[in-house]
Structures are given as structure tokens and as C-alpha cells.
Scaffold this motif. Sequence first.
Motif, PDB file in Angstrom:
ATOM      1  N   VAL A   1      -6.066   4.572  -4.836  1.00  0.00           N
ATOM      2  CA  VAL A   1      -4.931   4.323  -3.584  1.00  0.00           C
ATOM      3  C   VAL A   1      -3.921   3.784  -3.671  1.00  0.00           C
ATOM      4  O   VAL A   1      -3.190   2.696  -4.561  1.00  0.00           O
ATOM      5  N   HIS A   2      -2.483   5.229  -3.434  1.00  0.00           N
ATOM      6  CA  HIS A   2      -1.688   5.346  -3.833  1.00  0.00           C
ATOM      7  C   HIS A   2      -0.407   5.422  -2.248  1.00  0.00           C
ATOM      8  O   HIS A   2      -0.514   6.401  -1.763  1.00  0.00           O
ATOM      9  N   THR A   3       0.770   4.887  -1.629  1.00  0.00           N
ATOM     10  CA  THR A   3       1.440   4.672  -1.017  1.00  0.00           C
ATOM     11  C   THR A   3       0.825   5.196   0.609  1.00  0.00           C
ATOM     12  O   THR A   3       1.845   5.215   1.257  1.00  0.00           O
ATOM     13  N   THR A   4       0.309   3.875   0.576  1.00  0.00           N
ATOM     14  CA  THR A   4      -0.395   4.278   1.757  1.00  0.00           C
ATOM     15  C   THR A   4      -0.517   2.491   2.729  1.00  0.00           C
ATOM     16  O   THR A   4      -0.101   1.391   1.550  1.00  0.00           O
ATOM     17  N   ARG A   5      -0.943   2.815   3.316  1.00  0.00           N
ATOM     18  CA  ARG A   5      -0.372   1.519   4.221  1.00  0.00           C
ATOM     19  C   ARG A   5      -1.501   1.276   5.380  1.00  0.00           C
ATOM     20  O   ARG A   5      -1.541   2.176   6.336  1.00  0.00           O
ATOM     21  N   ASP A   6      -1.706  -0.162   6.513  1.00  0.00           N
ATOM     22  CA  ASP A   6      -2.855   0.204   7.366  1.00  0.00           C
ATOM     23  C   ASP A   6      -3.532   0.712   7.316  1.00  0.00           C
ATOM     24  O   ASP A   6      -4.222   1.251   8.586  1.00  0.00           O
ATOM     25  N   THR A   7      -4.711   0.571   6.583  1.00  0.00           N
ATOM     26  CA  THR A   7      -6.154   1.231   5.759  1.00  0.00           C
ATOM     27  C   THR A   7      -6.869   0.697   6.177  1.00  0.00           C
ATOM     28  O   THR A   7      -6.872  -0.401   4.860  1.00  0.00           O
ATOM     29  N   ARG A   8      -8.009   1.038   6.822  1.00  0.00           N
ATOM     30  CA  ARG A   8      -9.180   0.221   6.539  1.00  0.00           C
ATOM     31  C   ARG A   8      -9.854   0.862   5.820  1.00  0.00           C
ATOM     32  O   ARG A   8     -10.892   2.054   5.892  1.00  0.00           O
ATOM     33  N   ILE A   9     -11.397   0.499   4.212  1.00  0.00           N
ATOM     34  CA  ILE A   9     -11.702   0.907   3.243  1.00  0.00           C
ATOM     35  C   ILE A   9     -13.268   0.277   3.608  1.00  0.00           C
ATOM     36  O   ILE A   9     -13.437  -0.687   2.955  1.00  0.00           O
TER      37      ILE A   9
ATOM     38  N   VAL B   1     -18.123   1.060  -4.815  1.00  0.00           N
ATOM     39  CA  VAL B   1     -17.784   1.942  -5.518  1.00  0.00           C
ATOM     40  C   VAL B   1     -18.032   1.373  -6.925  1.00  0.00           C
ATOM     41  O   VAL B   1     -18.379  -0.215  -6.984  1.00  0.00           O
ATOM     42  N   THR B   2     -18.294   2.039  -8.459  1.00  0.00           N
ATOM     43  CA  THR B   2     -18.872   1.249  -9.415  1.00  0.00           C
ATOM     44  C   THR B   2     -17.841   0.406  -9.962  1.00  0.00           C
ATOM     45  O   THR B   2     -18.095  -0.135 -10.761  1.00  0.00           O
ATOM     46  N   CYS B   3     -16.887   1.296  -9.893  1.00  0.00           N
ATOM     47  CA  CYS B   3     -15.013   0.540 -11.377  1.00  0.00           C
ATOM     48  C   CYS B   3     -14.647  -0.400 -10.158  1.00  0.00           C
ATOM     49  O   CYS B   3     -15.056  -0.322  -9.036  1.00  0.00           O
ATOM     50  N   ARG B   4     -13.528  -1.364 -11.062  1.00  0.00           N
ATOM     51  CA  ARG B   4     -13.133  -1.229 -10.022  1.00  0.00           C
ATOM     52  C   ARG B   4     -11.869  -0.513  -9.239  1.00  0.00           C
ATOM     53  O   ARG B   4     -11.094   0.379  -9.484  1.00  0.00           O
ATOM     54  N   ALA B   5     -12.053  -1.353  -7.901  1.00  0.00           N
ATOM     55  CA  ALA B   5     -10.704  -0.250  -7.281  1.00  0.00           C
ATOM     56  C   ALA B   5      -8.951  -0.664  -7.398  1.00  0.00           C
ATOM     57  O   ALA B   5      -8.757  -1.414  -8.048  1.00  0.00           O
ATOM     58  N   ILE B   6      -8.236   0.546  -7.477  1.00  0.00           N
ATOM     59  CA  ILE B   6      -6.973   0.394  -7.717  1.00  0.00           C
ATOM     60  C   ILE B   6      -5.974   0.651  -6.203  1.00  0.00           C
ATOM     61  O   ILE B   6      -6.000   1.561  -5.573  1.00  0.00           O
ATOM     62  N   VAL B   7      -5.240  -0.773  -6.383  1.00  0.00           N
ATOM     63  CA  VAL B   7      -4.000  -0.198  -5.318  1.00  0.00           C
ATOM     64  C   VAL B   7      -3.108   0.056  -5.994  1.00  0.00           C
ATOM     65  O   VAL B   7      -2.806  -0.654  -6.792  1.00  0.00           O
ATOM     66  N   GLU B   8      -2.071   0.746  -5.595  1.00  0.00           N
ATOM     67  CA  GLU B   8      -0.726   0.279  -6.167  1.00  0.00           C
ATOM     68  C   GLU B   8       0.644   1.298  -5.112  1.00  0.00           C
ATOM     69  O   GLU B   8       0.497   2.160  -4.196  1.00  0.00           O
TER      70      GLU B   8
ATOM     71  N   ASP C   1      -7.936  -4.050  -8.716  1.00  0.00           N
ATOM     72  CA  ASP C   1      -6.550  -4.301  -9.229  1.00  0.00           C
ATOM     73  C   ASP C   1      -5.228  -3.924  -8.402  1.00  0.00           C
ATOM     74  O   ASP C   1      -5.181  -2.813  -7.765  1.00  0.00           O
ATOM     75  N   ASP C   2      -4.128  -4.843  -7.783  1.00  0.00           N
ATOM     76  CA  ASP C   2      -2.841  -4.191  -7.617  1.00  0.00           C
ATOM     77  C   ASP C   2      -1.683  -3.995  -8.156  1.00  0.00           C
ATOM     78  O   ASP C   2      -1.853  -5.210  -8.759  1.00  0.00           O
ATOM     79  N   PHE C   3      -1.500  -2.668  -9.359  1.00  0.00           N
ATOM     80  CA  PHE C   3      -0.750  -2.797  -9.777  1.00  0.00           C
ATOM     81  C   PHE C   3       0.260  -3.362  -9.825  1.00  0.00           C
ATOM     82  O   PHE C   3       1.330  -3.703 -10.668  1.00  0.00           O
ATOM     83  N   ASN C   4       0.760  -3.236  -8.041  1.00  0.00           N
ATOM     84  CA  ASN C   4       2.301  -4.651  -8.421  1.00  0.00           C
ATOM     85  C   ASN C   4       1.870  -5.410  -8.210  1.00  0.00           C
ATOM     86  O   ASN C   4       2.990  -6.236  -7.639  1.00  0.00           O
TER      87      ASN C   4
END
Length: 346
Positions: A263-271, A275-282, A319-322
Motif C-alpha cells: 500500500v503506497h500513498t494511501t489514507r483513511d482506508t480499511r482493508i 495475506v501470506t506474507c507481511r503486508a507493507i505500507v509506505e 511493515d511500515d517503511f516510514n
Amino acid sequence: METAHCSAAAVGNGDAGSQRERSLLPERLQRRDQERQLEAEKRKQKRQDQEVVEEKSDFFTAAFARERAAVEELLQGGESTERLEEAAARLQGLQKLLNDSVLFLAAYEVRQAQEALAQLQAALADRRQQLQPKKRFAFKTRRKDAALAPQGADAAPGAAAAGSIQASPPSVTEDGAAGSSWLCGFSNLKSQVLEKRAEELHQRDVLLTELSNCTIKLYGNPNTLRLSKARGCTLLCGPVSTSVFLDDCSECVLAVACQQLRVHTTRDTRIFLQVTCRAIVEDCHGIQFAPYTWSYPGIDRDFESSGLDRSKNNWDDVDDFNWLARDMASPNWSVLPEEERTIQWD
């Protein structure tokens, strides 16, 4: 006499105390020796565990590099659908290798591998698009155009053919193999209910872009899914064999099952996520996660086709890359409270 008696008693007590101390000394020494041995065993076990992790990490690095090179070679010479299908199969194997290795890999190793997989997925999608047959120019009679006109007039505003990316299902040959039209999806639509069925989605790459206040239902098993520039949309999708990408979205609700989510450059979203692997947000803010709960007739068959392991779900391992602080939770994502997870999807 009394003084002498007291002195003798004191001496006697002192001797008794010394004897007790001497008797306790071996016990203290034994206990200290046991503690030293236990600490030595712990250090030895730690070294052995570290050696095992390093061996596993080295094995993963070598295996991943070998398979990555094989996929890249297939893509570079991918002038046929057979080579691309082999590349897609090996790419799924590469994703499974990463999924099975995340427990002993360092965070930066996982990140590098996920980025490499994303690049290979993009390259595969490009090669598939290049192999799509060119449309031949043909004259159309006015009668055919006139016959099609009422169909367009009855369509909902904004739901013209231009809004659907390769809306028709892929061609099927006599032996059942799909044709070379791999990309499908929707774009530039507002306030529409959009659907695609299993025969339209099977192992295809889905692109959804520039959608606003739409409800999208994907009943089937795509290969990849990308949602870009969506505003206020609800996306419900069956199991995706590989990766789901979100980019520049806001105020959306998603239910997706996949091997990898980014997930990249996204806001105020419910998911709602499987998922098999770790999710990533950035570069995100206000992302909330909950377990995947959408269902539809035939979803078990689609899960089996996708190769996803339904017993493995890391929906809250993100994982939050920021955000690099390990002792504090990221402020950019959170777990959706249970009382807010009840949603009537249909």
C-alpha cells in the motif's frame, strides 16, 4: 567468672557460625557453578541458532537469486505464451519461497525480495500486454452501428465501453489454454457497481484506476490486482495468486486475499485482509486492518486455484517503511476494532 563464661559462650557461638559458613560454602560454589554452566549452555544454543539462521538465510539468498535469474531470462526471451506461463509459474514459486522464509529473514532482506518480486510482476504484465494481438482495421456497416446504438443508450452514464479495460473474457483455444489478452479492469468511472466473473478473471492481471464512489466485485482468481487513484470505493475481490498493489487511494474499503500486499500513498482506508506474507505500507496514514471476511459461491474453488494457504493469515503483521522504531507501534496503521468489523458485503 561470669565474664569468662560469657567469653567462652561467645567463642563457642563464633565457632558454630564458622562451621555453618564452611558447610554452606560448597553449596554456594555448586550453585554458582551450575549458573555458569547454564549461562554457557544458553550462549552455545544462541550461537547454534544463529548459525542455523545464517545457513537458512544463505540458502534463501542463493535459491532466490537463481530463480530470479531464470524468470528474468524467460521474460527477456518471452516471445511465446508458453515461456510467459513458465515465467508466471516460477514467479509463484519464488513468492512461495519468500513466504516460507520470512520467519528467519531480516526485515531488509524481506523488503529487498518483495521489491524484486514487484519488479518481476510488472515486467511479466508488460510482456503479456506486448503479446496481445493487434486489432485489425475493418470497415463497419451503418446497419451494425445502428444496431449497437440502443445498447449504448440504455447503459448507465459513465459505463461506456471505454470504462472497461478488456472487459471481454480471454479467448480460449481448443486445448483450454487462455489466449494472450491478460489485462482487464475498469477506469474513469463514477458511482457505478462494477463486476467481473471467474471466467473473465482467471489468472489475469486486473487494473482498476481513476474510480470514484464505485463498488467493484471481482468473483474469481486473478493473478495480480492493482488499484490506483480510487476515491471512496468499495473493492471486494476473490483470492489473488500473487500481489495486490494500492497506490494513491483514499477513503476506500477493501476485502482482498493475496500472497503479498503493498500500500503506497494511501489514507483513511480499511482493508479486510488474507495475506501470506507481511503486508507493507509506505507514505500512508489512517490504514486499518482486519481479517478477510468476504465470501461468495465458488470461493473455495478459487482459493484452491490460487494456491494460497487459507490457514496462514498475517493480516495484522505489517511493515511500515516510514516507521523504523521497533519499540513503538506505527501511527500510520492500526487494527480495526472488532465492533467495527461487521459489514454486510452484499
